[in-house]
Design an enzyme around this catalytic site. Structure first.
Site, PDB file in Angstrom:
ATOM      1  CG  ASP A 121      92.855  47.978  58.000  1.00 26.28           C
ATOM      2  OD1 ASP A 121      91.777  47.611  58.495  1.00 26.28           O
ATOM      3  OD2 ASP A 121      93.899  48.123  58.655  1.00 26.28           O
ATOM      4  CD  GLU A 122      94.500  43.883  52.892  1.00 25.63           C
ATOM      5  OE1 GLU A 122      93.435  43.656  53.527  1.00 25.63           O
ATOM      6  OE2 GLU A 122      95.591  43.397  53.223  1.00 25.63           O
ATOM      7  CE  LYS A 151      89.868  41.660  55.299  1.00 23.46           C
ATOM      8  NZ  LYS A 151      91.218  42.119  55.547  1.00 23.46           N
ATOM      9  N   GLY A 186      87.902  45.133  61.046  1.00 21.20           N
ATOM     10  CA  GLY A 186      87.019  46.275  60.818  1.00 21.20           C
ATOM     11  C   GLY A 186      86.693  46.379  59.348  1.00 21.20           C
ATOM     12  CG  HIS A 187      84.757  43.903  57.177  1.00 21.76           C
ATOM     13  ND1 HIS A 187      85.982  43.685  56.618  1.00 21.76           N
ATOM     14  CD2 HIS A 187      84.319  42.704  57.614  1.00 21.76           C
ATOM     15  CE1 HIS A 187      86.262  42.399  56.730  1.00 21.76           C
ATOM     16  NE2 HIS A 187      85.285  41.796  57.332  1.00 21.76           N
ATOM     17  CD  GLN A 236      92.546  40.185  61.994  1.00 24.12           C
ATOM     18  OE1 GLN A 236      92.458  38.982  61.929  1.00 24.12           O
ATOM     19  NE2 GLN A 236      91.603  40.920  62.517  1.00 24.12           N
TER      20      GLN A 236
END
Ligand code: IMP
Length: 427
Positions: A13-14, A16, A40-41, A223
């Site tokens: 969740d950074e 991406k 999740g993006h 991830q």
């Protein structure tokens, strides 16, 4: 042959999606190499916001071929509904390629994921409940179902039988659940065959040929590094390898072909699910990061655990991935703090430790050692170059770069597509 790997340097969740999308225009292929619809993006294009779970975010860039590699686990019903959702919004998805060797998340693997977590009680991993772990377990146990199996009914039936043999014993005798019928599963899976057929291909060949032709290929990890089955905070991890080596096995491309490995690094830290997290905050600062950063899982809708930046983790990510660059995201979220604590080392049982301990027990005991950096209050979302940032924000970025061991080549200063400062080009 520019082959870039883009992966999460923390617990996922950074941000991406934004980074991949930023590169999308100049990239010919965007490849997912591991994970499934546990990812999740959120990608913002113009005034449109897209939440993607399984599809590579390159699907939103016309001219780019999105690829689901052999290392991914595919839930066909989720994939088809994600595709039709995009088609309804006018996105052309016809270029998608899916590896025939990718494994299928079967309905029984979703059931097994959920009942296993319930059975573990307070020792649960906090999985996304999407069947990811059990599907990878079947792959390793050699009872998995692959995309190509959908095109041979007899083989598919034999394989589903083999997989359910043991699982039904477990479901009925251990978990007190009803057995799952082979025919019902086979019928459901065969129902996806025609719909998926146009996308199925030999992606290993396609990608290697593309690299020979000097096309730009971007490998997109789901991830993050600390959720890697080998290099993460095991057992509180996902069941695949998001780290850079996973791009090679999960897409069938040799390590000599990879030219750049970019780690996505949030300006603070978040985590979903259970497991150790040394800089986690339980006070109003944590609450503020969650609120300002919109830290709620795209896939699960769960609130993310939030904490300050952890340089020990960033250094570790540089090492295990061989990172060449960082993309620092969400710097704008930190605007308004007078001082920003950054974790520079851990204290473990009274000793200062500079590097991530390999021992799980040590890591569970790790307490953050903080250094305070001066904050800024100016709005940074309009900054276009590094020098547009307030001096203290510049110093924060430079300090993180020095502590983390790789250059910060791009900085996210807002959620929109253009709210990014590019320092060094990735291509
Ligand atoms: P699984 O991948 O569903 O098996 O879940 C294993 C662990 O990884 C749990 O802690 C999940 O919350 C976490 N996880 C899985 N996918 C993501 C992701 O995309 N972002 C952040 N955490 C994730």
């Amino acid at each position: 042959m520019p082959a870039l790997v883009l992966l999460g340097a923390q617990w996922g969740d950074e941000g991406k999606g934004k980074a991949t999308d930023l590169l999308g225009g100049s990239v010919d292929y965007v490849v997912r190499y591991q994970g499934g619809n546990n990812a999740g993006h959120t990608v913002v294009v113009g005034d449109q916001k897209y939440a993607l779970h399984l599809l590579p975010s390159g699907i939103l860039s016309p001219g780019c071929t999105p690829v689901i590699g052999n290392g991914v686990v595919v839930d066909p019903s989720v994939l088809l509904s994600e595709l039709s959702g995009l088609n309804e919004r006018g996105v052309d998805t016809s270029k998608l390629l899916i590896s025939g060797n990718a494994h299928i998340i079967t309905p029984y693997n979703v059931t097994v994921d959920k009942v296993t977590e319930r059975f573990l009680g307070k020792r649960k991993i906090g999985t996304t409940g999407r069947g990811i772990g059990p599907t990878y377990a079947d792959k390793i146990n050699r009872v998995g179902i692959r995309v190509q199996d959908l095109y041979d009914e007899s083989i598919l039936t034999q394989k589903v039988e083999a997989a359910l043999d043991v699982k039904n014993q477990m479901l009925t005798k251990l978990f007190n659940r009803r057995a799952i019928g082979v025919e019902q599963v086979v019928e459901e899976l065969l129902g996806y065959a025609d719909k998926l057929a146009p996308y199925v291909s030999d992606t290993v060949l396609v990608l290697n040929q593309a690299l020979e032709q000097d096309k730009v290929v971007l490998f997109e990890g789901g991830q993050g590094t600390l959720l890697d089955i080998d290099h993460g905070t095991y057992p509180f991890v996902t069941s695949s390898n998001p780290t850079a080596g996973g791009a090679c096995t999960g897409a069938g491309v040799g390590p000599t072909k990879i030219s750049r490995v970019i780690g996505i690094l949030k300006a603070y830290t978040t985590r979903v699910g259970a497991g150790p997290f040394p800089t986690e905050l339980f006070d109003e600062d944590g609450e503020a990061l969650r609120r300002i950063g919109g830290e709620r899982g795209v896939t699960t809708g769960r609130d993310r655990r939030c904490g300050w930046f952890d340089a020990v983790i960033a250094r570790y990510a540089t090492r295990v991935n061989g990172l060449t660059d960082f993309f620092l995201t969400k710097l704008d979220v930190l605007t308004g703090w007078e001082q920003i604590p950054v974790c520079v080392a851990y204290e473990i049982d009274g000793k200062r430790v500079e590097e991530l301990p390999y021992s799980q027990s040590d890591f569970h005991h790790a307490k953050p050692v903080y250094e305070m950096l001066p904050g800024w209050s100016e709005d940074i979302s309009k900054a276009k170059s590094f020098s547009d940032l307030p001096k203290n924000a510049q110093a924060y970025v430079k300090a993180l770069e020095e502590m983390s061991g790789a250059p910060i080549s791009a900085i996210g200063v807002g959620p929109g597509r253009t709210e990014t400062i590019e320092i060094n080009s990735f291509l």
